[in-house]
Every structure is written in structure tokens, then in C-alpha cells.
Design an enzyme around this catalytic site. Structure first.
Site, PDB file in Angstrom:
ATOM      1  N   LEU A 624      26.339 -42.481  50.003  1.00 25.96           N
ATOM      2  CA  LEU A 624      26.882 -41.966  51.376  1.00 25.96           C
ATOM      3  C   LEU A 624      28.338 -41.372  51.429  1.00 25.96           C
ATOM      4  O   LEU A 624      28.519 -40.584  52.298  1.00 25.96           O
ATOM      5  CB  LEU A 624      26.508 -43.090  52.698  1.00 25.96           C
ATOM      6  CG  LEU A 624      25.185 -43.301  52.718  1.00 25.96           C
ATOM      7  CD1 LEU A 624      24.733 -44.244  54.149  1.00 25.96           C
ATOM      8  CD2 LEU A 624      24.059 -42.141  52.582  1.00 25.96           C
ATOM      9  N   ASN A 625      29.090 -42.047  50.724  1.00 28.10           N
ATOM     10  CA  ASN A 625      30.438 -41.550  50.379  1.00 28.10           C
ATOM     11  C   ASN A 625      31.061 -41.677  49.133  1.00 28.10           C
ATOM     12  O   ASN A 625      31.199 -42.520  48.568  1.00 28.10           O
ATOM     13  CB  ASN A 625      31.386 -42.071  51.594  1.00 28.10           C
ATOM     14  CG  ASN A 625      32.751 -41.843  51.666  1.00 28.10           C
ATOM     15  OD1 ASN A 625      33.452 -41.523  50.628  1.00 28.10           O
ATOM     16  ND2 ASN A 625      33.293 -41.608  52.796  1.00 28.10           N
ATOM     17  N   LYS A 627      33.722 -41.327  47.796  1.00 28.24           N
ATOM     18  CA  LYS A 627      35.183 -41.944  47.572  1.00 28.24           C
ATOM     19  C   LYS A 627      35.109 -43.429  47.826  1.00 28.24           C
ATOM     20  O   LYS A 627      35.276 -44.107  46.553  1.00 28.24           O
ATOM     21  CB  LYS A 627      35.979 -41.247  48.465  1.00 28.24           C
ATOM     22  CG  LYS A 627      37.595 -41.677  48.046  1.00 28.24           C
ATOM     23  CD  LYS A 627      38.451 -40.814  49.044  1.00 28.24           C
ATOM     24  CE  LYS A 627      39.726 -41.036  48.650  1.00 28.24           C
ATOM     25  NZ  LYS A 627      40.788 -40.105  49.272  1.00 28.24           N
ATOM     26  N   THR A 628      34.442 -43.926  49.078  1.00 27.27           N
ATOM     27  CA  THR A 628      34.576 -44.968  49.175  1.00 27.27           C
ATOM     28  C   THR A 628      33.448 -45.804  48.192  1.00 27.27           C
ATOM     29  O   THR A 628      33.631 -47.094  47.881  1.00 27.27           O
ATOM     30  CB  THR A 628      34.209 -45.500  50.676  1.00 27.27           C
ATOM     31  OG1 THR A 628      33.026 -44.996  51.047  1.00 27.27           O
ATOM     32  CG2 THR A 628      35.259 -45.111  51.626  1.00 27.27           C
ATOM     33  N   GLY A 696      22.307 -50.291  48.294  1.00 30.67           N
ATOM     34  CA  GLY A 696      23.408 -50.845  48.279  1.00 30.67           C
ATOM     35  C   GLY A 696      24.399 -50.745  47.188  1.00 30.67           C
ATOM     36  O   GLY A 696      23.743 -50.819  46.060  1.00 30.67           O
ATOM     37  N   GLU A 699      27.333 -55.236  45.342  1.00 24.69           N
ATOM     38  CA  GLU A 699      27.443 -56.337  44.245  1.00 24.69           C
ATOM     39  C   GLU A 699      27.245 -55.595  42.608  1.00 24.69           C
ATOM     40  O   GLU A 699      27.339 -56.351  41.788  1.00 24.69           O
ATOM     41  CB  GLU A 699      26.520 -57.326  44.556  1.00 24.69           C
ATOM     42  CG  GLU A 699      27.375 -57.851  45.836  1.00 24.69           C
ATOM     43  CD  GLU A 699      26.339 -58.726  46.598  1.00 24.69           C
ATOM     44  OE1 GLU A 699      26.222 -60.005  46.309  1.00 24.69           O
ATOM     45  OE2 GLU A 699      25.422 -58.372  47.513  1.00 24.69           O
TER      46      GLU A 699
HETATM   47 MO1  MOS Z   1      27.583 -61.308  49.070  1.00 28.32          MO
HETATM   48  S1  MOS Z   1      28.003 -62.700  47.527  1.00 28.32           S
HETATM   49  O1  MOS Z   1      25.982 -61.153  49.224  1.00 28.32           O
HETATM   50  O2  MOS Z   1      28.373 -61.545  50.491  1.00 28.32           O
END
Ligand code: MOS
Length: 732
Positions: A624-625, A627-628, A696, A699
Site C-alpha cells: 500500500l505504500n 516507502k513505509t 501484512g 513480521e
Molecule cells: Mo506481533 S509479535 O504479532 O505484535
């Protein structure tokens, strides 16, 4: 033109660099008092005497709260909700000490200095009891947690013994990762303010709604009497994903002292009472046919937990889905110690599990004489081997190829020690990265204002990741507004509820809510224009009108600025949406994948390892971005370097203390340790995952990195290190 995907600068960047971003400890509250925690200095026992007379008589002291005078809580302060939503907390309801560092008293003073001085004068006598501090002893008495997260602790597919018997090559080894501690720049901090029977908490948290639910239940309050505010978080990484003792203690003390109370944990207090990654010991057995196809994998994980709660690092879950093999077994066991309860820490399970699994694969690649990338390609799972359903999308093979190409992997001579520069050995290693693509229900409100701006809000959190920025982009597109006229707010339980900013799910959960609320508000705006006799769009068909760049435009060419429509309307035009994942979750297996390539320089005399190059290549749906997003992935990779080479909470097995409980001795990577990091994000369309097509990225960045570095160290030196961190004593 779409705002989503653009490398927009952080919308909160100026606030942060000018010090205007208000973090939890910085809220200005009249009559604010300051609290300091007193912690146990022994690992197990019963408090026999508390002497607070001296402390209580000191200047400015308002309250010394211990188990003798703390307000009694409903249910004796036992977990109000099932863990991990409700943790086993230390709320001064009994005299039992379960670990060294456990909160046992709280001193409130009119200034921080008065509270600190008095805290040193609280005398607590503890009748010590035998403590379990030795991992070997705890292992001998390990137990099954029954479940890990929502899955069963153990799984079996086929017959591992049969698969191993069929194998042409077998690897069996034990891999270990140490206790590690979260070190966000901003420590945990809570300000508790009572007004009558209503409580406001300014709390540094990944989950404002979760804090409200848990604290309300623990104190016996109705949730509507409790407001939680958290506009900025200076790093969370999982330690701020659940409520810990200090949050409830601050609320209890504020009520008892009759004043607002601020409690900020000191850096050493971050080591113990607020979680951390448990120690892991993982046994992997891997069998493969001579063509490289796996005939069996077993992954048995043992991790540490506290005496008061079962918390399991789900190390072996990744092995259930990552590679295709007919025979597989995974188990999780827990070893109890007198330590603080561990918790989620960036990619809990995948960070540790991929270290063991991906080093084992490297060992197998050498045993078979097959290139490590090729070995992974040959075992790539075409569908989820556990759930037997298709992937929503998977670009793993492309990630291997793109990463290898960028890194120059084809030039690698597999012979360990084959690349040298003087007394430096150079090594190249790689590993797979992966993390689930999670999504939960979320709500948002979107509002056009008469001044031509918009307000959009969702009770989510921004851990420094870019939630403000990305949601601004999503809202701008949905509402047909330029990004600089969108004001996005978050971090308040008065806003529509959003999930925990954990499990890499904020973008996937909150974006669809913002998009839906924005689209509904836009439809209401168009309807208002059509109904308004003064509008040039009056009476036109809604389907003929679009909103872009702050202007409504009809197919006929008629147009009017958004501001004019709302101004004549006389009040904001708004919509609230609540969205949740549908049955796509059952039909598709949803994960992000990637490949990490690392180059290390190892000084053969001193054993010093320097990472000189990292290439990470990822398939994470729609970014979606740019840069970030890159920053997020880079942050994860940097932490992966820390996990590989530096991080370890050193546990004193005599007294149960973490002895390196500060940033001088708990080593994390600094800029001088971090090389050029090259990040490739592949184009990946995923129409099943959520309306934005975004997985996402919070992680996945850490996963695979420790294994890639360990594999590179092997390639450089011929030394197979199976125990993190790879410190120089393991190489000389
Ligand atoms: Mo992350 S360790 O699911 O806040």
C-alpha cells in the site's frame, strides 16, 4: 490516479521529528502523581513481612500499595479473560512470589523523584521457596499446552518413521534460540485518570480495545466506563499486545491515591514483567530422497514458560505448511521456570521456527549435494499441505529466483571456505521467509466536512509502522480526496473498534473498513448533491457521478467541489462501516512468502561476524505504500540480524535474574552493524485475501534472516552453529 501504493511520506512524520507527537507518558494531566514499581529480588517465596513505615513518611509520598492494602479485585485478580487476552498478572492480591522481578509494591509520590526515593526504602521480607531455574530440570518435567494459538499442539500426517526409512539422506539435529527481550524505544507507560467512577487510561498499547476489555473485567467495571487513548506507540513488537500488571496497578493506585497516576517502566523493568521471547529447543528430523524430495519432516519444539501461565512460542506451526511431504509430525512442549511469562515477539513461532527448519534444510542441501535454492524449489508446496486447500496467492518460487538473481547466487561455489580475503572468510547463505496473512473484523468512520476536508477514524494503533499514512491513502482513494485533505485518527476506544495491531494484520483488517466507510460516505455525498436543487449535479443519476481530487464530476461535464456540497448540506456527511473476513478464510490458505540471501565476512582469528549484504525478496500481495512498506521489511531484517548475532537475555540460574537488563549489555544491531539491505517486493495480485489485496508485512521481515546468516556462516567457515546468537566464542 491511485494514492494507494505511492511512496507517501509519513503523515505523522513532522509531528514526530518536531516532538509534537504525544506519547502515552506525555499527556498533561492536572494533579498528576508518579508511581514507581518495587520488584521482587528473589525468584520464589512467600512475603512474610512488609515494612512501609519509612517509605510512607518520606517527603511527597502519597501511597505505598502492597498486597496488604491493595484493593481486593473481583475473582482475586485472576485472569479476567482467557490468556493471552487476559494474562496471569501480579496485582497484589496474595503474598506469593513467582519470579525475580515480579511487581510486589507500588509507591506513588507527588514527583517522580520522591516516588523513586521512597521505593528504595520499602522493606519486604520473603521466605524463599525452592525455585526452578535450571532448564535441564524443567525439560525433564515438560508438559503439553494442548493448544498453540488456535491450533492443536501436536499434529501428525502419514508416518515419519516410514518416511525416514525411505530417505536417501537424513538430518537430525537440535536447534536453539535464547530468551530475548523486546526493546522498543518507548518503554511501557500508563497514565490512569479517574473522574467519579469513570476511568481514562493513556496507555502505550497495541490494542486500545483489548486494554479496555481486560482492565474493565479485571477491575469489575463496565467497559463503557473506561476509555483508552493511545495516539502514538514508540514500538510494540508484541510486548504491548496484551495487558500487563503495571496497567491495572496504575488504575488501582490512582483510585486509592485519589489522584491521576503515571507509571512508566524503567528499562530494566522491561526485562521480566512484560514478556519476552522464551528460550526454544527444537529438534528437527528431515529425510529426503536422492532427488531432494522430502520423505519426512518432524519438528519437536520445547519452549520455556512461567510458573503462572502457559504461553507457547509456536515454533513448529511453520513446518506444517511450508514444505510438501507425505510424512510429518510436529509437537510443542512447555518447560516451566520461575521467570516472567513470555509473550508474542515479532513473528512469534515463525522467527524461531524458520531458524531451525531453514538451517536443517541447508544441512540437507549439503548432504544431498543439491543447491539450497534448488532444494527448496523441488519441495515447494503447490497447495497448503496441512489444510489441503489452495493458497490465496504464492510467489515463493519467483521470490527465490528474483532474490538469487539480484544477489548473484549463481556464482556461488558451495564449498565451505571457498571465498577468502586475507584472514576473512566470506560466506553466502539463504533461507525462506514466511508469515500468515491474518485479518480480523474492524470498523471505521469517514466524514466530509464543510471546509472541504475529511475526517476518518478507526480505533486502531500505529506502532511506528505507518498505519496513519497508509489509512490516509486508502481513505483518499475511497473518498475521492487529495491526501492532504484527509485527516486520519486512531488510538481511542471512542472510535469504531479495530483489532490488535499484532499478527501483521492492521493493514489487512483496517484498510477494508476505511475503504468501506469512505465509499459509503462518498455515496452519501453524491446523493446529497443530487438532492440539492442548488447543485449543478441536481437530479442526475448517481452512477453518472464520480468524486476525485475533491471534486464531483458528472458524465455530462457538470462539476462541483466537495466543499460546496457539504457546506450547503449544513452538517458533515458521514458513514460508519464495520467489515469482517468472509468465507474466503476457509477456502484459501493465506500466507506471505519470501527469500532471504545473506553475505557474511567472518574473521577467522577473532570469530567476528559482519553481515555485509542482505537481499530480501517478498510476495506480500499489494504493497500500500512503497516507502513505509520497505521500512517495515527493513526493520524486520535488521531485527533478524540482531537475533542471529547479538540478542540474548542472560539468565542467572542461581537467582533467576536477567543480568543484562539494559541496552548497554543486551545487544541490538546499531547502524554500524547494518549493511546495505536490498529489498525486492514482487508484483503479487491476490483477489481472495481482502478487498485491498494486501498481506501484512509487520513480521515476515525477521523470518528467515537468522537462518540465512547462520547458513552463510557455515559457508564461510564450515562451522555449523545451531544455537543462537552466533557469538564469536562459537566460531573460534
Ligand atoms: Mo506481533 S509479535 O504479532 O505484535
Amino acid at each position: 490516479m491511485s494514492n494507494v501504493g505511492q511512496p507517501l511520506d509519513r503523515t505523522d512524520g513532522l509531528l514526530k521529528v518536531t516532538g509534537q507527537a504525544r506519547y502515552s507518558a506525555e499527556f498533561q494531566v492536572p494533579r498528576l502523581a508518579h508511581a514507581v514499581l518495587v520488584q521482587s529480588t528473589v525468584p520464589a517465596g512467600r512475603i512474610t513481612r512488609v515494612d512501609t513505615h519509612v517509605a510512607q513518611a518520606m517527603p511527597g509520598v502519597l501511597l505505598v500499595m502492597t498486597h496488604e492494602n491493595a484493593p481486593r479485585l473481583p475473582n482475586g485478580g485472576k485472569p479476567a479473560l482467557e490468556p493471552p487476552a487476559g494474562r496471569a498478572l501480579s496485582l497484589f492480591q496474595d503474598d506469593q512470589v513467582h519470579y525475580n522481578g515480579q511487581p510486589i509494591a507500588l509507591v506513588v509520590g507527588d514527583t517522580l523523584e520522591h516516588a523513586q526515593a521512597a521505593a528504595r526504602m520499602v522493606r519486604v521480607e520473603v521466605a524463599q521457596q525452592p525455585a526452578r531455574l535450571d532448564f535441564e530440570t524443567a525439560r525433564a518435567d515438560a508438559h503439553s499446552p494442548g493448544k498453540v494459538q488456535t491450533q492443536s499442539a501436536d499434529t501428525t500426517r502419514g508416518d515419519v518413521a516410514v518416511g525416514m526409512a525411505q530417505a536417501a539422506q537424513r538430518i537430525e539435529a537440535v536447534y536453539g534460540t535464547p530468551m530475548e527481550t523486546h526493546n522498543p524505544m518507548e518503554p511501557h507507560a500508563t497514565i490512569a485518570v479517574w473522574e467519579g467512577d469513570s476511568l481514562t487510561l493513556y496507555d502505550s498499547t497495541q490494542y486500545v480495545s483489548g486494554v479496555r476489555r481486560t482492565v474493565a473485567k479485571t477491575l469489575g467495571l463496565s467497559p463503557d466506563k473506561l476509555r483508552v487513548v493511545c495516539p502514538f506507540v514508540g514500538g510494540g513488537f508484541g510486548c504491548k499486545g496484551s495487558v500487563w500488571s503495571h496497567v491495572v496497578l496504575a488504575a488501582m493506585a490512582a483510585r486509592q491515591a485519589g489522584r491521576p497516576v503515571k507509571l512508566v517502566l524503567e528499562r530494566p523493568q522491561m526485562f521480566g514483567p512484560v514478556g519476552g521471547r522464551p528460550r526454544t529447543e527444537q529438534r528437527i528430523a528431515l529425510g529426503a530422497a536422492s532427488d531432494g524430495r522430502f520423505t519426512a519432516i518432524s519438528h519437536d519444539s520445547l519452549t520455556t514458560t512461567s510458573m503462572i501461565e502457559d504461553w507457547t512460542e509456536p515454533c513448529a506451526i511453520v513446518t506444517r505448511m511450508l514444505y510438501d511431504t507425505p510424512n510429518q509430525r510436529t509437537t510443542h512442549r512447555l518447560a516451566r521456570l520461575n521467570i516472567g511469562t513470555p509473550t508474542f515477539m515479532r513473528a512469534p513461532g515463525e522467527a524461531t521456527g524458520t531458524f531451525a527448519l531453514e538451517v536443517a534444510l541447508d544441512e540437507m542441501a549439503y548432504a544431498l549435494g543439491i543447491d539450497p535454492v534448488e532444494l527448496r524449489l523441488r519441495n515447494d508446496a503447490a497447495q497448503d499441505p496441512e489444510k489441503r486447500i489452495p493458497w490465496s496467492s504464492k510467489s515463493l518460487a519467483a521470490c527465490y529466483r528474483a532474490g538469487a538473481e539480484r544477489f548473484g547466487w549463481a556464482r556461488r561455489n558451495p564449498q565451505p571456505g571457498s571465498m577468502r580475503e586475507g584472514n576473512t572468510r566470506i560466506g553466502w547463505g539463504m533461507a525462506t521467509a514466511t508469515y500468515p496473512a491474518n485479518r480480523s473484523a474492524a470498523g471505521a468512520t469517514a466524514r466530509y466536512l464543510p471546509d472541504g476536508t475529511t475526517q476518518v477514524e478507526s480505533g486502531s494503533q500505529d506502532l511506528g509502522t505507518g498505519t496513519y499514512t497508509v489509512m490516509t491513502q486508502v481513505a483518499a482513494d475511497a473518498m475521492g480526496m487529495p491526501v492532504d485533505r484527509v485527516h486520519f485518527s486512531l488510538g481511542d476506544t471512542r472510535m469504531p473498534e479495530a483489532p490488535v495491531s499484532g499478527g501483521s494484520q492492521s493493514v489487512a483488517s483496517v484498510s477494508p473498513a476505511v475503504q468501506a466507510a469512505g465509499a459509503q460516505a462518498r455515496d452519501a455525498l453524491i446523493a446529497a448533491a443530487i438532492a440539492d436543487a442548488s447543485s449543478p449535479l441536481h437530479g442526475l443519476a448517481a452512477s453518472d457521478i464520480t468524486v476525485a481530487d475533491g471534486i464531483l464530476t458528472a458524465r455530462s461535464g457538470a462539476r462541483e467541489p466537495v466543499a460546496a456540497v457539504v457546506a450547503r448540506h449544513g452538517r458533515p456527511i458521514e458513514a460508519t462501516a464495520k467489515v469482517q473476513p468472509g468465507e474466503e478464510k476457509q477456502k484459501y490458505s493465506m500466507h506471505s512468502f519470501g527469500a532471504v540471501f545473506a553475505e557474511v565476512h567472518v574473521d577467522v582469528d577473532l570469530g567476528v561476524v559482519r553481515v555485509s549484504r542482505i537481499v530480501g525478496s517478498y510476495g506480500v500481495g499489494r504493497l500500500l505504500n512503497a516507502k513505509t512498506g520497505r521500512s517495515q521489511l527493513m526493520g524486520g531484517i535488521v531485527w533478524g540480524m540482531g537475533m542471529a548475532l547479538f540478542e540474548e537475555s542472560l539468565f542467572d540460574t542461581r537467582y533467576g535474574r536477567i543480568v543484562n537488563n539494559n541496552l548497554a549489555e543486551y545487544h541490538v544491531p546499531v547502524n554500524a552493524d547494518v549493511p546495505d539491505i536490498d529489498i525486492l517486493v514482487l508484483d503479487e495480485a491476490d483477489s481472495h485475501i481482502n478487498p485491498l489485496g494486501a498481506k501484512g508485512i509487520g513480521e515476515i521481515g525477521i523470518t528467515g534472516v537468522p537462518a540465512a546468516i547462520a547458513n552463510a556462516v557455515y559457508h564461510a567457515t564450515g562451522r555449523r552453529v545451531r544455537e543462537l546468537p552466533i557469538t564469536l566464542d562459537k566460531l573460534i
